[in-house]
Design an enzyme around this catalytic site. Structure first.
Site, PDB file in Angstrom:
ATOM      1  N   ARG A  78      65.213 -49.102 -50.087  1.00  0.00           N
ATOM      2  CA  ARG A  78      65.580 -48.260 -48.944  1.00  0.00           C
ATOM      3  C   ARG A  78      64.323 -47.651 -48.335  1.00  0.00           C
ATOM      4  NH1 ARG A  78      71.033 -45.117 -51.227  1.00  0.00           N
ATOM      5  NH2 ARG A  78      72.138 -47.033 -51.820  1.00  0.00           N
TER       6      ARG A  78
ATOM      7  N   ARG B 138      64.117 -39.871 -55.231  1.00  0.00           N
ATOM      8  CA  ARG B 138      64.314 -40.625 -53.986  1.00  0.00           C
ATOM      9  C   ARG B 138      63.168 -41.617 -53.809  1.00  0.00           C
ATOM     10  NH1 ARG B 138      67.896 -39.372 -50.086  1.00  0.00           N
ATOM     11  NH2 ARG B 138      68.142 -37.290 -50.945  1.00  0.00           N
TER      12      ARG B 138
ATOM     13  N   GLU C 265      73.256 -35.133 -56.781  1.00  0.00           N
ATOM     14  CA  GLU C 265      74.075 -36.338 -56.685  1.00  0.00           C
ATOM     15  C   GLU C 265      73.509 -37.475 -57.534  1.00  0.00           C
ATOM     16  OE1 GLU C 265      74.828 -40.016 -53.694  1.00  0.00           O
ATOM     17  OE2 GLU C 265      74.253 -38.123 -52.763  1.00  0.00           O
TER      18      GLU C 265
ATOM     19  N   SER D 277      78.064 -41.837 -55.757  1.00  0.00           N
ATOM     20  CA  SER D 277      78.962 -41.631 -54.619  1.00  0.00           C
ATOM     21  C   SER D 277      79.974 -42.765 -54.642  1.00  0.00           C
ATOM     22  CB  SER D 277      78.167 -41.637 -53.314  1.00  0.00           C
ATOM     23  OG  SER D 277      78.955 -41.189 -52.236  1.00  0.00           O
TER      24      SER D 277
ATOM     25  N   ARG E 176      67.999 -41.996 -61.330  1.00  0.00           N
ATOM     26  CA  ARG E 176      68.470 -40.606 -61.347  1.00  0.00           C
ATOM     27  C   ARG E 176      69.058 -40.246 -62.716  1.00  0.00           C
ATOM     28  NH1 ARG E 176      70.559 -38.670 -55.388  1.00  0.00           N
ATOM     29  NH2 ARG E 176      68.818 -39.561 -54.235  1.00  0.00           N
TER      30      ARG E 176
END
Length: 425
Positions: free
Chosen positions: A261, A276, A348, A351, A391
């Site tokens: 990403r 991230r 988070e 999701s 994560r």
């Protein structure tokens, strides 16, 4: 992609649903396009019928020796052919414009999704586990990790910001996490393990909603392919342009893949540490099912993701996202947020979304209900992280850290660590 029939039948409901996502009413221009396209289609059908009639009449006129009538009919057929070509081009242009209008707007939220514009309006559903009490001040993973093999400097030297080089016991821990997650999702939770391409074509990225709206968040190769931002893209598109037998549903798939990403929309967020990244690993869950099963499958997928956190004994909370905070393709989303003691916050880690038939319409993915004459219907698609490996590694480091800078290995990971029970600086 939205269903034009539902917009025709209830444009007010369509606009009200978009309003919950912060989008202005769109039914008016969409219905104008739809009306124009249908009008052209009607003219084309009438012209085609007339051409067929005239063609038959030519033979009859020739049989009677009426050459004048035959020639006039031939001229009419020739003119209709040219007219039809013009209308076919207009139909193609209007159809493409209408398809674009139906594809560019986000999914309509489910009725039980809370109102709200951003994450401040999300609703906490539940919590699991009690955050550990430390008798020392816990560190963030970015301060704890380098001595254990989380090498940010070499990652940046090789590739720039948001890349990390893992060494030794840290690389082993990441591999153990991914393998444990795959085993849990396949053996315990019934998902089929898949190994997918990491590069996809435009059609695949469009099918799951990454294109055209989010092209800046993706990396593209020189030959035009896209690096997957998540295995959701390749797993979900595995049923594109297919009509599946009802007996084959639900399809439950999982894959552990690198993900890529550009984080174009995350400038300034989580620039420090491993949360991230431009390149990371994730175990993805995807389900393809009948519309009447998607709510049950959504709950099942949430529990499958929760099972990883519970097995690792990582405290977390489940949050129902408000309409304004959901992803583009989702009609309902639960986030799982893991407790990070170094940050003194829940962050988070998964999701999980029910997309309804929104992606299926973009992919033309359908199933045929039982019965020989049953008409194919669009499937429902669901996706979620089960979990993001990096994560989860961050959560293990922060929750299992010791005062001397070492990190205990969670019991669930010991079979995957080759005898290593503690990461030592």
């Amino acid at each position: 992609m939205h269903d034009i029939r539902l917009i025709r039948e209830n444009p007010e409901a369509f606009d009200a649903g978009l309003a919950r996502r912060g989008v202005e009413p769109q039914s008016g221009p969409i219905l104008v396009l739809d009306s124009a396209r249908r009008a052209v289609a009607t003219k084309m059908q009438e012209a085609q019928n007339r051409r067929n009639e005239a063609s038959k009449a030519i033979g009859a006129a020739m049989g009677k020796g009426d050459k004048d009538t035959a020639e006039a009919l031939k001229a009419e057929v020739s003119g209709l052919k040219n007219t039809l070509q013009e209308w076919e081009q207009e139909d193609r242009e209007l159809t493409a414009e209408l398809q674009d209008a139906l594809a560019r707007h986000p999914n309509i939220p489910a009725a039980d999704v809370p109102e709200g514009e951003d994450d401040s309006h999300n609703v906490e559903d539940s919590r699991w586990g009690t955050p550990r009490s430390f008798d020392f001040s816990p560190k963030e993973h970015a301060d704890l990790g380098p001595a254990l093999g989380l090498d940010f400097e070499t990652g940046a030297l090789l590739s720039g910001a948001r890349f990390t080089f893992l060494r030794g016991q840290m690389a082993r821990l990441q591999r153990a996490l991914g393998q444990f997650m795959l085993d849990q999702q396949t053996v315990q939770n019934g998902y089929t393990e898949c190994a997918t391409p990491l590069l996809v074509r435009d059609e695949a990225a469009f099918g799951t909603g990454q294109l055209p709206k989010f092209s800046e968040d993706l990396f593209q190769t020189t030959d035009g392919r896209w690096l997957i931002p998540t295995a959701e893209v390749s797993l979900t598109n595995s049923v594109r342009e297919q009509i599946l037998p009802e007996a084959s549903l639900p399809l439950r798939m999982t894959a552990l893949t690198p993900c890529f990403r550009s984080e174009a929309g995350a400038a300034g967020r989580d620039t420090r540490g491993y949360i991230r990244q431009h390149q990371f690993e994730k175990v993805e869950l995807v389900t393809i099912c009948r519309p009447e099963d998607s709510e049950t499958e959504h709950e099942r997928m949430v529990k499958a993701a929760e099972s990883i956190l519970e097995a690792l004994e990582l405290p977390y909370r489940k949050v129902l996202l408000c309409a304004g905070d959901m992803g583009f393709t989702a009609r309902k989303t639960f986030d799982l947020e893991v407790w990070l003691p170094g940050q003194d916050a829940y962050r988070e880690i998964s999701s999980i979304s029910n997309c309804g038939d929104f992606q299926a319409r973009r992919m033309d993915a359908r199933y045929r209900p039982a019965g020989d004459k049953a008409k194919p219907e669009f499937v429902h698609t669901l996706n979620g992280s089960g979990l993001a490996v990096g994560r989860t590694l961050v959560a293990v480091l922060e929750n299992y850290q010791q005062e001397d800078g070492s990190v205990d290995v969670p019991a669930a990971l010991l079979p995957y660590m080759g005898g290593v029970t503690r990461l030592v600086p």
